[in-house]
Design a protein around this motif. Structure first.
Motif, short mmCIF file in Angstrom:
data_model
loop_
_atom_site.label_atom_id
_atom_site.label_comp_id
_atom_site.label_asym_id
_atom_site.label_seq_id
_atom_site.Cartn_x
_atom_site.Cartn_y
_atom_site.Cartn_z
N ARG A 165 -2.48 0.61 7.70
CA ARG A 165 -1.43 0.46 6.69
C ARG A 165 -1.62 -0.82 5.88
N GLY A 166 -2.30 -1.80 6.45
CA GLY A 166 -2.47 -3.06 5.75
C GLY A 166 -3.80 -3.14 5.01
N TYR A 176 -5.44 8.69 3.22
CA TYR A 176 -4.45 8.66 4.29
C TYR A 176 -4.84 9.54 5.46
N GLN A 233 2.61 1.85 -3.32
CA GLN A 233 1.65 2.45 -4.25
C GLN A 233 1.54 3.94 -4.05
N GLN A 234 1.43 4.33 -2.76
CA GLN A 234 1.29 5.74 -2.44
C GLN A 234 2.50 6.52 -2.96
N ASN A 272 -8.09 2.79 -1.33
CA ASN A 272 -6.69 3.00 -1.64
C ASN A 272 -6.42 4.50 -1.83
N GLY A 273 -5.75 5.13 -0.89
CA GLY A 273 -5.43 6.55 -1.05
C GLY A 273 -6.07 7.46 -0.02
N LEU A 275 -5.83 0.35 3.58
CA LEU A 275 -5.23 1.12 2.49
C LEU A 275 -4.95 0.23 1.27
N ALA A 276 -4.83 -1.09 1.48
CA ALA A 276 -4.54 -1.96 0.34
C ALA A 276 -5.82 -2.33 -0.41
N ALA A 331 0.83 -1.20 0.00
CA ALA A 331 0.00 0.00 0.00
C ALA A 331 0.87 1.25 0.00
N GLU A 332 1.97 1.23 0.80
CA GLU A 332 2.79 2.42 0.85
C GLU A 332 3.62 2.60 -0.42
#
Lengths: 338, 432, 391
Positions: B385-386, B398, A181-182, B395-396, B389-390, A178-179
């Protein structure tokens, strides 16, 4: 089981019995669940959905083994592992098998004392880059900043690739997908590299997947497969042949829809042997005759699992490619069941 | 003469004037402003800078918060609703609320159990924190760990009962023999507890039904903020007794015991928590007997408890050192032996001085429980974080998620530190 | 009985403790040996000599993917020390400024500082690191917008580029003769201290007050600048070049975004703790001290320098040093942002690649232990040197 309760009372949180040395099969049966190590979340391969159910390609292998051994595809305890913890988890007996898109390499097999039981996905490392940069080959990436998801063989392949092509790059190692990707989407790195399947899965979650291209170079061989500990060949056999049964089932045309019909008996002796109406294959492994039937019934054959989780009709949209049956020009080739 | 003089003056005021208000710039708001904000050019400059900073932050954040979207099922939908305007997408909190609080694996029909345990924890902790409450409530506090274990993990009821029976037996033995000889009472208590647990374990193994009344939940399924709370509360409460023992050991005049305690404390305090968590996740499994594996939650609890007990030991050592020597000498002169002197004279005072320090360690520890996300446990940060966001939908997102986590921790930690300050004030008055 | 006889009691207890310790160690190590045997593993540090095979982007010493794992560990150690040093220095500045301002008469500023301290102390540092890293990636422009003949973003003074990959600054190039300039500079630093010492001595001896401010500056700057031009300007600057590469700025010095995020997050988080220490230290000096100093006729600045600070420092410095220790330990959270410190190289990629978990974790702990024991030793020396000389 008694031991479990005693330790549970003693230590508040409970201790699960498991063997680091031998007889994993007996332990799994006694426990009633299979402890299967998976990733902490990679859509398509292993990720919990909105309801917390684990879904994915690797997950399906776990479920098939659980169905073969315990008769219940849902009797799996999924243990999320990171690149760092996966090998210890397996070596110490915390998990019975690891299905975490792990590359089969010499040192892991020999030095770390694990037994790879086959390949469920032939992968290779690729690069993803925004279309607007107009790069068409990985050899044009001189000086680029590259995001890497750590904990795999990715860093090593990348270093080898750039070194052998004599070009430079700036690595940015990132712990989670995920990070990475960011970082990639914000432009903090130009290129994102990981296994090509992972790239496709990642791109599928983007807002505008069409703005990103996956470069044609595949810079490594990544045979991904489930693995078990050294020193328990019986358990390794079960995992290996469950996977082979899924592959052979596709080759022989056994699917979750026609399995009941075929299990009544056919005139193809190999189908009969797999489904247990002929011969004693299951018995030889310490299982019953229906083991493969249950393993196939829980999620379908290899082709069905592929199509459902990562195939072209899913957002991930991977083509079969190398992962087609050998009869169709791919690499999947199950040894015969006899 | 004087009369004449008096009469020669045309007017003499006979009554005092009413007090006139001070000049406008010396009272109320203007005076306050002058004194506190604009008393000199340097101060004025500072004030202006402060106002500018506040304005910048608020003008950036306020529209974002006020314009937030609360109903949407994915980030794309959020963006459609906002149609290009600034605004937060709080819908993710609503959509994944349960996952943030309980993790993604805890069975949703069982959420009432941790919630109930949480409220019981508030009740159980109250008599420890506030001395004015009836002391009888402490009985509930003593029972709480067993109730909470049963509520959160479920499984056969007999398991916590056996654990409780072992503790109760140990207490009875200690109460009976501990008066004569502390060591005998203590060792006897431990022995009796072990016997009860072993026999109980065998009995439970035989009677436990396959389908217990409370569904068993494996500790791997715990997650979200619940995991942070559980790790924090468990580890702090376990580490206080351990910390006391370590602190006393470090003060001891027996070189071997002192040596062991010093090495342990300095070792633990010398390494970052994250390496200890690596030990829990990749090393500790090798140190348990080959035929059993301890699950990750318990391994993490062991390591965090060791970590915080070393810090608490140092705080208590400070408390012990702050006591005047006369207290020790007075205890000796009364003919008390070491356990009695500690239990009746030294520790009650030393602990009282140490409470604010212990609370600080507890706050720090609670914040540090977020580090477990690094070793693939799905606590609040790990969930964000897992899986969240995945996921394809979120997704995105934050700021909303990180902001939420920050708020949650702030509320809890600020609350505890305010309590600590209140306590410090209260304890201070007692010594006047 | 051994327990009730005071002559033997202590020995008995220690005997029991020793016995328990030996049993515990024997039990744990026998488990370890049996487990490793069952898994067919061994403990060996030979892997440290093998080529690491991976690259690291921010290194202080030459390193490439053919260097051994040991060198990767050294890169990590130096990076840990670098970020700890930077964060300690910055945290001290933040902390002292916030601590002093919190005691200021200005209501708004003291309240703002209180808010800063409370917000940063009560939210986990891991969240701060992630937030600041995310701010950097989301707010700063990408490196590509600085590239080309007509870039979208302009470099500050044509020298500094702030991108979400990091900050690019000019790098000095040490030409021939630059050594002389550096030596002259160092000599003038020594000169400044010598002059100040002399001024103090003169003050105490004769009561004559020499100015210290501008002469110090002169001593510091003039000889170095002169020597710089005499040697024919041996030190030049290497500017970030927007045209050399299509992906990144080339040249100059790149300070990576992970380093900045970690540095800043640790500094601002620990700064809040230091601010509290500073405030407590200043408040602990009783008002009588400053009143007494004022009654002796000292000016406010001198009261602070000669009376309050020397006493307050004795209270401030011990917790300050333990905060430095915390920074060093918290820098291990670099793993969350991909900064190549010791936890990310030795405890991260090396551990992953070789699978030597026990060895890597032990080495990592050894490193941190060495650092913190060293810092503790410094603290003890300081504490002894400032201890109140009581009679």
């Amino acid at each position: 089981m008694k031991k479990t309760v005693f330790f549970g009372a003693l230590t508040v949180a409970g201790i699960a019995a498991g063997a680091a040395s031998a007889a994993t099969l007996d332990d799994v049966k006694a426990r009633g669940t299979l402890n299967c190590g998976v990733t902490t979340g990679l859509v398509g391969f292993a990720a919990p959905d909105a309801n917390g159910e684990w879904q994915g390609f690797d997950v399906a292998v776990c479920r098939a083994v659980a169905a073969a051994v315990l008769g219940d595809g849902s009797a799996v305890e999924f243990v999320p592992t990171t690149g760092k913890t996966r090998f210890t988890a397996l070596a110490s007996g915390e998990i019975d098998m690891l299905a975490r898109n792990t590359t089969w390499t010499f040192s892991r097999d020999v030095d770390l004392k694990f037994e790879f039981t086959g390949v469920n996905y032939y992968d290779g490392q690729g690069f993803m880059i925004p279309k607007e940069l107009g790069v068409s080959s990985a050899k044009d990436l001189d000086g680029a900043t590259v995001c890497i998801q750590t904990g795999t063989t990715t860093e090593l392949n990348l270093a080898d690739f750039f070194r052998s092509n004599n070009i430079g790059y700036e690595p940015v190692p990132i712990e989670t997908n995920a990070e990475a990707q960011q970082q990639y989407l914000a432009g903090a790195c130009d290129v994102y590299t990981t296994d090509a399947s992972g790239l496709a899965a990642t791109r599928a979650t983007f807002e505008a997947p069409g703005d990103h291209v996956i470069l044609p170079e595949i810079i490594s061989k990544e045979p991904l497969g489930p693995l078990v500990r050294h020193g328990d060949p019986e358990w390794g056999d079960i995992v290996r042949w469950t996977l082979n049964a899924l592959i052979a089932a596709e080759e022989l045309g056994i699917s979750s829809t026609n399995i009941e019909e075929l299990a009544a008996g056919t005139n193809n002796p190999e189908i009969n042997r797999i489904l247990g109406t002929e011969g004693t294959l299951g018995e030889m492994m310490g299982l019953d005759a229906d083991w493969a039937k249950r393993a196939i019934a829980v999620g379908g054959n290899y082709g069905e699992i592929f199509a459902k989780n990562i195939g072209e009709s899913t957002p991930i949209g991977l083509a079969r490619g190398l992962n087609a049956q050998w009869t169709e020009g791919g690499l999947l080739y199950s040894p015969p069941f006899r | 003469m004087s009369d004449a003089h008096a009469h020669s003056i045309a007017f003499v005021r006979m009554e005092t004037l009413p007090e006139s208000p001070p000049p406008a710039r010396q009272t109320g708001m203007p005076k306050w402003l002058r004194d506190n904000l604009f008393s000199g050019w340097a101060n004025t400059l500072l004030t202006l800078v402060g106002i500018w900073a506040i304005y910048t932050i608020l003008s950036g954040v306020l529209p974002w918060i006020l314009n937030g979207v609360w109903n949407a099922s994915s980030l794309t939908e959020c963006r459609e609703i906002l149609a290009g305007q600034t605004g937060a997408c709080f819908a993710v909190l609503k959509d994944r609320w349960h996952q943030l609080l309980f993790g993604f694996q805890y069975p949703s029909e069982l959420y009432w159990r941790p919630i109930l345990a949480f409220f019981m924890m508030l009740v159980a902790i109250a008599p420890v924190l506030f001395f004015d409450l009836p002391r009888k409530l402490l009985i509930f506090t003593a029972l709480f760990p067993f109730i909470a274990y049963y509520l959160i993990w479920g499984g056969p009821l007999a398991t916590p009962l056996v654990a409780l029976a072992g503790c109760a037996a140990a207490y009875v033995v200690f109460d009976r023999y501990g008066k004569e000889s502390f060591a005998a009472g203590f060792l006897g208590g431990v022995a009796v507890a072990l016997v009860v647990w072993i026999i109980g374990g065998i009995v439970v193994g035989m009677v436990a039904s396959e389908t217990p009344w409370m569904t068993a939940v494996p500790s791997r399924d715990l997650g979200g903020f619940m995991l942070n709370m559980m790790l924090g509360v468990t580890c702090v409460s376990l580490s206080i007794p351990l910390g006391i023992v370590l602190a006393l050991g470090r003060q001891s005049d027996m070189p071997l015991i002192k040596g062991i305690c010093v090495v342990f404390i300095e070792f633990i305090r010398g390494v970052p928590l994250i390496t200890l968590l690596f030990v829990a996740s990749v090393m500790l499994a090798y140190f348990f007997p080959p035929d059993s594996t301890v699950d990750l939650f318990l391994r993490v609890v062991i390591m965090i408890t060791m970590f915080s007990s070393a810090y608490i030991a140092e705080v208590i050592r400070g408390g012990l050192a702050a006591l005047p020597k006369g207290q020790y000498e007075a205890a000796d002169s009364l003919g008390l032996d070491y356990p009695q002197a500690m239990r009746l004279i030294i520790l009650p005072q030393a602990l009282k001085i140490s409470i604010p320090g212990i609370v600080n360690v507890a706050v720090g520890l609670f914040k540090d429980t977020t580090l477990v996300s690094v070793i693939s446990m799905f606590d609040l940060i790990g969930m964000i974080r897992g899986p969240i966001l995945a996921s394809t939908e979120w997704n995105g997102v934050y700021w909303e998620l990180l902001g939420f986590a920050a708020c949650l921790f702030f509320v809890v930690c600020y609350g505890i530190s305010q309590y600590s300050q209140w306590l410090e004030r209260r304890l201070a008055t007692d010594h006047r | 009985m051994l327990l009730s006889d005071t002559r033997y009691r202590s020995l008995t207890f220690q005997g029991i403790a020793l016995l328990l310790l030996i049993v515990a160690i024997a039990y744990l190590s026998s488990n370890l040996i049996r487990n490793l045997e069952a898994a067919g593993l061994n403990i060996s540090y030979e892997f440290l000599g093998n080529p690491s095979g991976y690259d690291i982007n921010q290194t202080l010493i030459p390193y490439d993917s053919q260097s051994p794992h040991m060198r990767a560990a050294w890169v990590g150690i130096l990076n840990t020390l670098l970020v700890s040093f930077l964060a300690c220095a910055t945290a001290t500045i933040f902390g002292v400024v916030a601590g002093v301002l919190r005691l200021s008469n200005n209501w708004l500023i003291s309240k703002l500082m209180a808010v800063y301290v409370e917000i940063f102390r009560n939210i986990p540092v891991l969240i701060w690191i992630i937030i600041i890293f995310t701010i950097m990636t989301a707010v700063l422009p990408g490196a590509r917008s600085y590239l080309g003949e007509d870039p979208e973003a302009k470099m500050l003074l044509g020298m500094f580029a702030f991108t979400n990959r990091g900050i690019y600054v000019p790098a000095p190039i040490w030409g021939p003769g630059s050594m002389v300039v550096v030596v002259v500079f160092l000599a003038s630093v020594v000169g400044v201290f010598a002059y100040r010492r002399y001024a103090t001595k003169l003050l105490y001896a004769t009561g004559k007050l020499l100015p210290t401010g501008w002469p110090s500056l002169l001593i510091l700057i003039v000889p170095t600048v002169l020597m710089f031009f005499i040697m024919g300007r041996p030190i030049t600057l290497d500017m970030p070049d927007p045209l050399a590469n299509r992906f990144n700025l080339r040249g100059g010095l790149q300070i990576g975004a992970p380093l900045i995020a970690l540095w800043f997050a640790l500094a601002i988080y620990t700064g809040a703790f230091i601010a509290e220490n500073v405030r407590a230290g200043i408040q602990a000096i009783s008002r009588g001290q400053s009143e007494a100093a004022a009654s002796l006729g000292l000016r406010p600045g001198r009261i602070m320098n000669l009376v309050i600070l020397p006493q307050a420092l004795r209270i401030i410095i011990p917790p300050l040093i333990s905060n430095y220790l915390n920074i060093t330990k918290n820098s291990s959270l670099a793993i969350a942002v991909g900064y190549a410190d010791i936890t990310a190289t030795l405890g991260g990629i090396t551990l992953n690649q070789t699978g030597r978990a026990i060895e890597c974790v032990l080495l990592m702990m050894l490193f941190y232990l060495t650092i913190s024991l060293a810092i503790s030793a410094v603290m003890n020396v300081y504490n002894n040197s400032v201890k109140l000389k009581e009679r």
